[in-house]
Each structure stands twice: as C-alpha cells, then as structure tokens.
Design a protein around this motif. Structure first.
Motif, mmCIF file in Angstrom:
data_model
loop_
_atom_site.group_PDB
_atom_site.id
_atom_site.type_symbol
_atom_site.label_atom_id
_atom_site.label_comp_id
_atom_site.label_asym_id
_atom_site.label_seq_id
_atom_site.Cartn_x
_atom_site.Cartn_y
_atom_site.Cartn_z
ATOM 1 N N ASN A 1 3.461 10.459 -4.033
ATOM 2 C CA ASN A 1 2.144 9.865 -4.275
ATOM 3 C C ASN A 1 1.844 8.763 -3.251
ATOM 4 O O ASN A 1 2.732 8.239 -2.596
ATOM 5 C CB ASN A 1 2.023 9.346 -5.715
ATOM 6 N N SER A 2 0.585 8.452 -3.127
ATOM 7 C CA SER A 2 0.167 7.464 -2.124
ATOM 8 C C SER A 2 0.592 6.049 -2.510
ATOM 9 O O SER A 2 0.680 5.176 -1.637
ATOM 10 C CB SER A 2 -1.347 7.531 -1.921
ATOM 11 N N GLU A 3 0.877 5.798 -3.780
ATOM 12 C CA GLU A 3 1.326 4.471 -4.192
ATOM 13 C C GLU A 3 2.631 4.096 -3.487
ATOM 14 O O GLU A 3 2.848 2.939 -3.140
ATOM 15 C CB GLU A 3 1.490 4.382 -5.718
ATOM 16 N N PHE A 4 3.494 5.092 -3.284
ATOM 17 C CA PHE A 4 4.753 4.839 -2.578
ATOM 18 C C PHE A 4 4.472 4.355 -1.154
ATOM 19 O O PHE A 4 5.038 3.358 -0.697
ATOM 20 C CB PHE A 4 5.610 6.114 -2.561
ATOM 21 N N THR A 5 3.585 5.046 -0.458
ATOM 22 C CA THR A 5 3.245 4.683 0.914
ATOM 23 C C THR A 5 2.612 3.291 0.962
ATOM 24 O O THR A 5 2.949 2.475 1.836
ATOM 25 C CB THR A 5 2.286 5.719 1.526
ATOM 26 N N ILE A 6 1.714 3.013 0.033
ATOM 27 C CA ILE A 6 1.081 1.690 -0.027
ATOM 28 C C ILE A 6 2.127 0.619 -0.312
ATOM 29 O O ILE A 6 2.113 -0.458 0.296
ATOM 30 C CB ILE A 6 -0.049 1.668 -1.082
ATOM 31 N N VAL B 1 -0.818 -1.429 -7.080
ATOM 32 C CA VAL B 1 0.518 -1.160 -6.547
ATOM 33 C C VAL B 1 1.375 -2.425 -6.584
ATOM 34 O O VAL B 1 2.538 -2.393 -6.994
ATOM 35 C CB VAL B 1 0.422 -0.593 -5.111
ATOM 36 N N MET B 2 0.790 -3.544 -6.197
ATOM 37 C CA MET B 2 1.536 -4.796 -6.165
ATOM 38 C C MET B 2 1.955 -5.229 -7.567
ATOM 39 O O MET B 2 2.992 -5.864 -7.739
ATOM 40 C CB MET B 2 0.720 -5.888 -5.478
ATOM 41 N N SER B 3 1.161 -4.867 -8.557
ATOM 42 C CA SER B 3 1.529 -5.159 -9.940
ATOM 43 C C SER B 3 2.842 -4.466 -10.304
ATOM 44 O O SER B 3 3.725 -5.052 -10.934
ATOM 45 C CB SER B 3 0.408 -4.718 -10.886
ATOM 46 N N GLY B 4 2.973 -3.216 -9.890
ATOM 47 C CA GLY B 4 4.223 -2.485 -10.128
ATOM 48 C C GLY B 4 5.392 -3.096 -9.380
ATOM 49 O O GLY B 4 6.502 -3.192 -9.909
ATOM 50 N N LEU B 5 5.136 -3.521 -8.163
ATOM 51 C CA LEU B 5 6.195 -4.173 -7.379
ATOM 52 C C LEU B 5 6.580 -5.526 -7.977
ATOM 53 O O LEU B 5 7.749 -5.917 -7.959
ATOM 54 C CB LEU B 5 5.738 -4.351 -5.922
ATOM 55 N N ARG B 6 5.584 -6.240 -8.515
ATOM 56 C CA ARG B 6 5.865 -7.531 -9.149
ATOM 57 C C ARG B 6 6.719 -7.343 -10.394
ATOM 58 O O ARG B 6 7.703 -8.061 -10.610
ATOM 59 C CB ARG B 6 4.561 -8.254 -9.509
ATOM 60 N N ASP C 1 14.943 2.393 -3.236
ATOM 61 C CA ASP C 1 14.641 1.449 -4.317
ATOM 62 C C ASP C 1 13.153 1.482 -4.648
ATOM 63 O O ASP C 1 12.767 1.495 -5.820
ATOM 64 C CB ASP C 1 15.029 0.018 -3.907
ATOM 65 N N VAL C 2 12.324 1.500 -3.605
ATOM 66 C CA VAL C 2 10.869 1.524 -3.797
ATOM 67 C C VAL C 2 10.452 2.855 -4.417
ATOM 68 O O VAL C 2 9.628 2.889 -5.331
ATOM 69 C CB VAL C 2 10.130 1.281 -2.463
ATOM 70 N N TYR C 3 11.039 3.949 -3.952
ATOM 71 C CA TYR C 3 10.711 5.275 -4.477
ATOM 72 C C TYR C 3 11.015 5.362 -5.977
ATOM 73 O O TYR C 3 10.214 5.867 -6.754
ATOM 74 C CB TYR C 3 11.490 6.363 -3.722
ATOM 75 N N ARG C 4 12.175 4.847 -6.380
ATOM 76 C CA ARG C 4 12.551 4.907 -7.804
ATOM 77 C C ARG C 4 11.552 4.153 -8.680
ATOM 78 O O ARG C 4 11.267 4.555 -9.795
ATOM 79 C CB ARG C 4 13.966 4.361 -7.991
ATOM 80 N N VAL C 5 10.992 3.071 -8.158
ATOM 81 C CA VAL C 5 10.042 2.269 -8.925
ATOM 82 C C VAL C 5 8.635 2.877 -8.905
ATOM 83 O O VAL C 5 7.951 2.925 -9.923
ATOM 84 C CB VAL C 5 10.002 0.820 -8.375
ATOM 85 N N MET C 6 8.210 3.342 -7.741
ATOM 86 C CA MET C 6 6.804 3.718 -7.555
ATOM 87 C C MET C 6 6.527 5.216 -7.662
ATOM 88 O O MET C 6 5.391 5.597 -7.939
ATOM 89 C CB MET C 6 6.308 3.245 -6.184
ATOM 90 N N ALA C 7 7.517 6.068 -7.407
ATOM 91 C CA ALA C 7 7.183 7.488 -7.258
ATOM 92 C C ALA C 7 8.188 8.468 -7.835
ATOM 93 O O ALA C 7 7.984 9.679 -7.710
ATOM 94 C CB ALA C 7 6.976 7.795 -5.773
ATOM 95 N N GLN C 8 9.249 7.993 -8.443
ATOM 96 C CA GLN C 8 10.258 8.924 -8.939
ATOM 97 C C GLN C 8 9.632 9.947 -9.880
ATOM 98 O O GLN C 8 8.875 9.597 -10.779
ATOM 99 C CB GLN C 8 11.388 8.188 -9.654
ATOM 100 N N GLU D 1 14.296 16.403 -4.704
ATOM 101 C CA GLU D 1 13.934 15.003 -4.907
ATOM 102 C C GLU D 1 15.161 14.104 -4.795
ATOM 103 O O GLU D 1 15.097 13.025 -4.201
ATOM 104 C CB GLU D 1 13.245 14.800 -6.259
ATOM 105 N N LYS D 2 16.299 14.545 -5.317
ATOM 106 C CA LYS D 2 17.534 13.754 -5.206
ATOM 107 C C LYS D 2 17.940 13.598 -3.745
ATOM 108 O O LYS D 2 18.392 12.528 -3.329
ATOM 109 C CB LYS D 2 18.654 14.389 -6.021
ATOM 110 N N GLN D 3 17.774 14.665 -2.951
ATOM 111 C CA GLN D 3 18.106 14.577 -1.532
ATOM 112 C C GLN D 3 17.150 13.628 -0.809
ATOM 113 O O GLN D 3 17.562 12.849 0.046
ATOM 114 C CB GLN D 3 18.087 15.967 -0.899
#
Length: 141
Positions: free
Chosen positions: A2-7, A42-47, A75-82, A116-118
């Motif tokens: 998803n684009s949230e990961f890229t952002i 997106v920043m809310s999720g990162l916060r 780490d970012v992928y697991r939070v934003m796009a897993q 996805e695991k790879q």
C-alpha cells in the motif's frame, strides 16, 4: 503493498535528513508530494508505534524518535503494511468439484504468504539510513 508504506518510509527518511529531525505535516507532504491530511494519517500510525513524536503549537510538528541506523524498512512494513501483499480476493471456490478451482485459493494464499515473508526479510536488511545513503549517492544533494 500500500502507498502508506511508501509515505511512511519517505517521511522517516526526510526527518532523518533534516538537521533538527523535525518537520510539520505540510513540510513532509510537500516533500512526499501528497496532501498533508494523508501524511497526518500515516504519521499517526508511526507515532502510535513509537517512530515519531509530535509537538503542538508554533514550530511544532513531527520529530524522529528512532535511530535511523537501526530501524529497518521491515520494521516500518510490519507497522504500516503487513498483510497488504496478500490479495483480498483470490479465484476459486473450495466447494467446487474441480481440483483446480477447489484448491486455488488455499494454494495462492500460501504462495502470497511466503512471498510476503521474503519481502519482509529483504526489507529487514535495509535501514532508514541506508535509504538516505542511496539518496545521497544519487548526487541530488
């Protein structure tokens, strides 16, 4: 994906690039090339995940709270796009008489989970600092 990961990655790299490691949502949105409301989401999720902190008021914004040499794209992928790599729909119907149609969904789900695991493993080998180094290597500084 998803684009949230890229952002999220772009935002974290941008904050790591800034000397004070802090920027408003408008500054981040301008650098990312999207609307500030989307950046705030997106920043809310990162916060919530401890990647950034916020400061209210004049001169406020988002401040990087992680070490860019340690935090990885994994780490970012697991939070934003897993889970976003796996399609929400797959062909087939388990109730079908045909061996292909009745098993396609299960088999494709397994294939996508493995992929996805790879991908996550690959992302785990790239830090936020690594991305910034690649950007500097472009000669765009």
């Amino acid at each position: 994906m998803n684009s949230e990961f890229t952002i999220a990655v772009h935002s974290l790299v941008y904050l790591a690039y800034l000397p004070e490691r802090m920027a408003s949502s408008e500054m981040i949105a301008d650098n990312v090339g999207t609307h500030s409301a989307r950046v705030r989401k997106v920043m809310s999720g990162l916060r919530k995940s401890g990647f950034v902190d916020t400061r209210e008021g004049a001169g406020g914004g988002y401040r990087l709270t992680i070490d860019p040499d340690v935090v990885t794209l994994g780490d970012v992928y697991r939070v934003m796009a897993q889970g976003s790599f796996i399609p929400s729909w797959c062909s087939g119907d388990p109730g079908m008489d045909c061996v292909v149609g009745s098993n396609m969904n299960q088999v494709m789900f397994g294939i996508f989970c493995t992929a996805e695991k790879q991908l996550e493993g690959y992302f785990s080998g790239i830090t936020i600092s690594d991305v910034l180094k690649q950007i500097h290597a472009c000669g765009c500084d």
